[in-house]
Design an enzyme around this catalytic site. Structure first.
Site, PDB file in Angstrom:
ATOM      1  N   GLU A 117     -19.565   0.475  13.170  1.00 12.83           N
ATOM      2  CA  GLU A 117     -20.790   0.418  12.366  1.00 12.83           C
ATOM      3  C   GLU A 117     -20.814   1.447  11.240  1.00 12.83           C
ATOM      4  OE1 GLU A 117     -21.429  -1.403  16.300  1.00 12.83           O
ATOM      5  OE2 GLU A 117     -20.666   0.558  15.664  1.00 12.83           O
ATOM      6  N   HIS A 166     -32.289  -6.982  17.739  1.00 15.97           N
ATOM      7  CA  HIS A 166     -32.328  -6.488  19.114  1.00 15.97           C
ATOM      8  C   HIS A 166     -32.972  -5.108  19.210  1.00 15.97           C
ATOM      9  CE1 HIS A 166     -29.494  -9.773  19.315  1.00 15.97           C
ATOM     10  NE2 HIS A 166     -29.478  -9.719  20.633  1.00 15.97           N
ATOM     11  N   PHE A 181     -27.165   0.427  17.115  1.00 17.89           N
ATOM     12  CA  PHE A 181     -25.919   0.786  16.444  1.00 17.89           C
ATOM     13  C   PHE A 181     -26.098   0.949  14.936  1.00 17.89           C
ATOM     14  CE2 PHE A 181     -24.471  -2.126  20.017  1.00 17.89           C
ATOM     15  CZ  PHE A 181     -24.424  -1.090  20.928  1.00 17.89           C
ATOM     16  N   ASP A 217     -30.205  -5.985  28.617  1.00 17.56           N
ATOM     17  CA  ASP A 217     -29.176  -5.114  28.036  1.00 17.56           C
ATOM     18  C   ASP A 217     -29.385  -3.650  28.405  1.00 17.56           C
ATOM     19  OD1 ASP A 217     -27.987  -7.287  26.946  1.00 17.56           O
ATOM     20  OD2 ASP A 217     -28.518  -6.863  24.873  1.00 17.56           O
TER      21      ASP A 217
END
Length: 306
Positions: free
Chosen positions: A58, A109, A83, A117
């Site tokens: 990233e 997300h 991220f 998650d």
């Protein structure tokens, strides 16, 4: 409230990129090996020559995006919020924010609703991180229609933008006549007893809470604040004057997000009682999205109690 159609705002992000790409060819889309999840895969399919997968790197992606933006093209750089905002913060700050480049970060997300998650991926700190970067616009849409309009507004904006999209499907509350403007909130329901200022999936919960409060004779104003930075200060002050009490609601930590922005403004310009509804300085854990939202107080029920 009556049943309404539900669509995840991450789906809207992917669809909006495709639509924009059909109209304009002066931008590219980048992803960090998550195109299926972030829905940028739809753009890859439609415009493969303008899509780049940077792999699970990233920080490198943001640096590449900065270089391309410096050469004159606009870039949408995409990954999970944890991220994009977390892992790549230094590159965003120094390579995108400092030179004020046209990189639009599509972070999917975000928040507790990532669900199974777990805590490592449930980013409830991204608003705070991105708000701290000078000149960075920070936004979070309430539904599919606002998300699509937000992507277009980000494209037109000169400078860096951070947009947070959700994994979970959320009710569509806007009509086709909806217009979006960076830095402007909208009054979804007029009221005089308490103002609920919300964003993201909490906007619908605020509307449900207002209906419940009305049964007890409490007239709640509901404001959707899609832009967290710059904040619509005029609208916040107007709501505080009308109602005398304010509740903020967001799928984010109570530290550093919408609630803190509203509280800071009111403490300086119009001291008003404020209650912040959000994640209370704690990590999440794995579980079904709906159950987690209720457990962490991100619900209409908790807004009514508040």
């Amino acid at each position: 409230m009556a049943d309404v159609k539900k669509i995840a705002t991450r789906d809207a992000y992917g669809a909006a990129l495709v639509d924009l790409g059909n109209e304009r060819n002066d931008f590219i889309v980048m992803d960090a090996d998550l195109a299926e999840a972030t829905k940028t895969g739809a753009f890859k399919k439609a415009h493969p020559d303008r899509f780049y997968d940077c792999g699970i790197a990233e920080g490198n992606m943001m640096s590449i995006a900065a270089g391309i933006a410096a050469s004159g093209k606009k870039v949408f750089a995409s990954s999970f919020a944890m991220f994009a905002a977390g892992r790549a913060f230094e590159q965003i700050r120094n390579s995108i924010g400092y030179p004020h480049l046209n990189v639009k970060i599509g972070a999917t997300h975000g928040g507790i609703s990532v669900g199974e998650d777990g805590a490592s991926h449930q980013c409830c700190e991204d608003f705070a991180l991105m708000r701290s970067i000078p000149g960075m616009v920070v936004m979070s849409p309430a539904d599919d229609i606002e998300a699509k309009a937000m992507v277009r507004a980000a494209y037109l904006h000169e400078g860096p933008v951070y947009m947070r999209f959700g994994r979970a499907a959320v009710p569509v509350i806007h009509g086709d006549d909806f217009t979006f403007q960076i830095g402007k909130g909208e009054v979804l329901r007029e009221g005089t007893d308490v103002a609920i200022i919300a964003n993201g999936l909490m906007t619908y919960e605020a509307l449900v809470a207002a209906e419940e409060l009305a049964k007890d004779g409490i007239n709640a104003m509901v404001i959707n604040m899609g832009t967290i930075k710059p904040l619509d200060e005029e609208l916040v002050l107007e709501a505080a004057r009308k109602c005398g009490k304010v509740i903020t609601a967001e799928e984010h930590s109570v530290i550093g997000g919408l609630g803190e922005a509203v509280a800071a403004l009111l403490s300086e310009k119009l001291p008003t009682p404020v209650k912040r509804v959000g994640v209370n300085d704690e990590f999440g854990h794995s579980g079904p999205a709906g159950a987690l939202l209720k457990q962490f107080g991100l619900s209409a029920e908790n807004l009514v109690k508040t």
